[in-house]
Design a protein around this motif. Structure first.
Motif, PDB file in Angstrom:
ATOM      1  N   ARG A   1       0.844  -1.201   0.000  1.00  0.00           N
ATOM      2  CA  ARG A   1       0.000   0.000   0.000  1.00  0.00           C
ATOM      3  C   ARG A   1       0.876   1.248   0.000  1.00  0.00           C
ATOM      4  N   PRO A   2       0.370   2.352  -0.552  1.00  0.00           N
ATOM      5  CA  PRO A   2       1.187   3.574  -0.645  1.00  0.00           C
ATOM      6  C   PRO A   2       1.711   4.008   0.718  1.00  0.00           C
ATOM      7  N   PHE A   3       2.958   4.453   0.720  1.00  0.00           N
ATOM      8  CA  PHE A   3       3.593   4.914   1.949  1.00  0.00           C
ATOM      9  C   PHE A   3       4.456   6.122   1.642  1.00  0.00           C
ATOM     10  N   ARG A   4       4.280   7.163   2.446  1.00  0.00           N
ATOM     11  CA  ARG A   4       5.164   8.318   2.357  1.00  0.00           C
ATOM     12  C   ARG A   4       5.250   8.968   3.728  1.00  0.00           C
TER      13      ARG A   4
ATOM     14  N   ILE B   1       2.450  12.919   5.305  1.00  0.00           N
ATOM     15  CA  ILE B   1       2.323  11.518   5.702  1.00  0.00           C
ATOM     16  C   ILE B   1       1.228  10.853   4.881  1.00  0.00           C
ATOM     17  N   ARG B   2       1.557   9.708   4.346  1.00  0.00           N
ATOM     18  CA  ARG B   2       0.576   8.874   3.661  1.00  0.00           C
ATOM     19  C   ARG B   2       0.909   7.421   3.975  1.00  0.00           C
ATOM     20  N   ARG B   3       0.111   6.859   4.828  1.00  0.00           N
ATOM     21  CA  ARG B   3       0.277   5.459   5.214  1.00  0.00           C
ATOM     22  C   ARG B   3      -1.089   4.915   5.578  1.00  0.00           C
ATOM     23  N   PRO B   4      -1.228   3.591   5.677  1.00  0.00           N
ATOM     24  CA  PRO B   4      -2.531   3.027   6.037  1.00  0.00           C
ATOM     25  C   PRO B   4      -3.081   3.642   7.318  1.00  0.00           C
ATOM     26  N   GLY B   5      -4.281   4.214   7.210  1.00  0.00           N
ATOM     27  CA  GLY B   5      -4.948   4.796   8.363  1.00  0.00           C
ATOM     28  C   GLY B   5      -4.650   6.250   8.608  1.00  0.00           C
ATOM     29  N   LEU B   6      -3.730   6.846   7.853  1.00  0.00           N
ATOM     30  CA  LEU B   6      -3.385   8.247   8.104  1.00  0.00           C
ATOM     31  C   LEU B   6      -2.857   8.897   6.837  1.00  0.00           C
ATOM     32  N   ARG B   7      -3.490   9.995   6.444  1.00  0.00           N
ATOM     33  CA  ARG B   7      -3.032  10.798   5.309  1.00  0.00           C
ATOM     34  C   ARG B   7      -3.169  12.257   5.698  1.00  0.00           C
TER      35      ARG B   7
ATOM     36  N   THR C   1      -7.422  19.724  14.476  1.00  0.00           N
ATOM     37  CA  THR C   1      -7.916  18.349  14.529  1.00  0.00           C
ATOM     38  C   THR C   1      -7.230  17.542  13.434  1.00  0.00           C
ATOM     39  N   VAL C   2      -6.521  16.499  13.851  1.00  0.00           N
ATOM     40  CA  VAL C   2      -5.793  15.657  12.904  1.00  0.00           C
ATOM     41  C   VAL C   2      -6.444  14.283  12.788  1.00  0.00           C
ATOM     42  N   GLY C   3      -6.831  13.733  13.900  1.00  0.00           N
ATOM     43  CA  GLY C   3      -7.423  12.401  13.918  1.00  0.00           C
ATOM     44  C   GLY C   3      -7.632  11.975  15.353  1.00  0.00           C
ATOM     45  N   PRO C   4      -8.180  10.801  15.566  1.00  0.00           N
ATOM     46  CA  PRO C   4      -8.417  10.344  16.938  1.00  0.00           C
ATOM     47  C   PRO C   4      -7.109  10.131  17.688  1.00  0.00           C
ATOM     48  N   ALA C   5      -7.084  10.601  18.930  1.00  0.00           N
ATOM     49  CA  ALA C   5      -5.902  10.416  19.773  1.00  0.00           C
ATOM     50  C   ALA C   5      -5.834   8.966  20.236  1.00  0.00           C
ATOM     51  N   THR C   6      -4.738   8.306  19.928  1.00  0.00           N
ATOM     52  CA  THR C   6      -4.570   6.899  20.293  1.00  0.00           C
ATOM     53  C   THR C   6      -3.465   6.704  21.329  1.00  0.00           C
ATOM     54  N   ALA C   7      -2.856   7.803  21.784  1.00  0.00           N
ATOM     55  CA  ALA C   7      -1.745   7.705  22.721  1.00  0.00           C
ATOM     56  C   ALA C   7      -1.753   8.934  23.626  1.00  0.00           C
ATOM     57  N   ARG C   8      -0.765   9.012  24.493  1.00  0.00           N
ATOM     58  CA  ARG C   8      -0.597  10.133  25.402  1.00  0.00           C
ATOM     59  C   ARG C   8       0.854  10.592  25.391  1.00  0.00           C
ATOM     60  N   HIS C   9       1.046  11.899  25.563  1.00  0.00           N
ATOM     61  CA  HIS C   9       2.400  12.409  25.730  1.00  0.00           C
ATOM     62  C   HIS C   9       3.002  11.739  26.957  1.00  0.00           C
ATOM     63  N   PRO C  10       4.182  11.125  26.841  1.00  0.00           N
ATOM     64  CA  PRO C  10       4.721  10.322  27.949  1.00  0.00           C
ATOM     65  C   PRO C  10       4.978  11.105  29.230  1.00  0.00           C
TER      66      PRO C  10
END
Length: 256
Positions: free
Chosen positions: A60-63, A73-79, A116-125
């Motif tokens: 799949r396309p990746f950049r 950024i262009r990868r599965p799930g995020l562009r 707004t970029v996308g759903p937050a899936t993590a936290r700043h450590p």
């Protein structure tokens, strides 16, 4: 800041090679004589199916571009194309070890307020702000140091190489593992908390981390069938507690 040529990260070949191995292995198994080999046929078909799915994903396309204007950024799930003005923080972080083995570093994004970029899936450590995982570095051929250098040039003080700061504050100890020893997840958690407290340069965080190390050790670190050697671990935790105490002393001297 924002100096030097743009950098394009290249996708790792590992996933593609593994997918091809699965497909070819399955084909070889199917080509063998089939007399009384139902299980082998099932395994072969499963390997081909698994390899095919992995190969489609790998193709799949990746950049992933890092440049003077921002991130592309262009990868599965995020562009996305994200200018630096819309980036509040970028953190190169290393997740906690799993069974004593290091996990691949990941790059986290904290968008600027109102972006707004996308759903937050993590936290700043360090401060717990919602973050988005942009990349796991085993997905690209470049080493973490190369990715970090590119982000330092272009993202400036928005970027923090947290794994490098942790090791500069307190180097990851080389703890031998054996058939019986301290539970690795407990030890790794204590070391990570101590490192993060030192990186934060917060006296109260250092005091809390040192107190926890002392409390856990007074109660007795749990023993597991496979764990870290007790004597090297005790020495490493002693050194970490001393580093935390030194930071508290230095902070008090500075305040006075």
């Amino acid at each position: 800041m924002n100096g030097g040529p743009s950098v394009e990260l290249r996708r790792s070949r590992g996933a593609r090679v593994l997918a091809l191995v699965c497909v070819l292995g399955g084909v070889v198994l199917l080509a063998l004589p089939r007399d009384g080999a139902l299980l082998r046929t099932i395994v072969a078909i499963g390997a081909i199916a698994l390899g095919g799915v992995a190969l489609v994903s790998a193709l799949r396309p990746f950049r992933f571009g890092i440049g003077a204007d921002g991130l592309t950024i262009r990868r599965p799930g995020l562009r996305l194309s994200l200018p630096w003005a819309e980036v509040d923080a970028l953190v190169l972080d290393e997740p906690p070890r799993r069974d004593g083995r290091p996990e691949p570093p990941r790059l986290l994004l904290v968008p600027a307020p109102g972006v707004t970029v996308g759903p937050a899936t993590a936290r700043h450590p360090l401060d717990g702000r919602p973050a988005i995982e942009l990349l796991v570095l085993d997905q690209v051929r470049e080493q973490p140091e190369q990715v970090s250098a590119a982000l330092v040039r272009h993202a400036g003080d928005r970027f923090v190489d947290l794994q490098a700061l942790r090791r500069a504050a307190f180097a990851d100890p080389e703890l031998p593992t054996g058939l019986r020893g301290y539970r690795m997840d407990q030890v790794d958690r204590l070391i990570r908390r101590g490192q993060d407290a030192l990186v934060s340069a917060d006296a109260s965080a250092c005091r809390a981390a040192r107190t926890e190390i002392e409390r856990v050790r007074a109660a007795g670190l749990p023993i597991a069938q496979r764990g870290y050697g007790t004597y090297p671990t005790d020495a490493a935790l002693d050194a970490l507690a001393a580093a935390l105490a030194d930071h508290q002393s230095t902070d008090r001297e500075t305040a006075t």
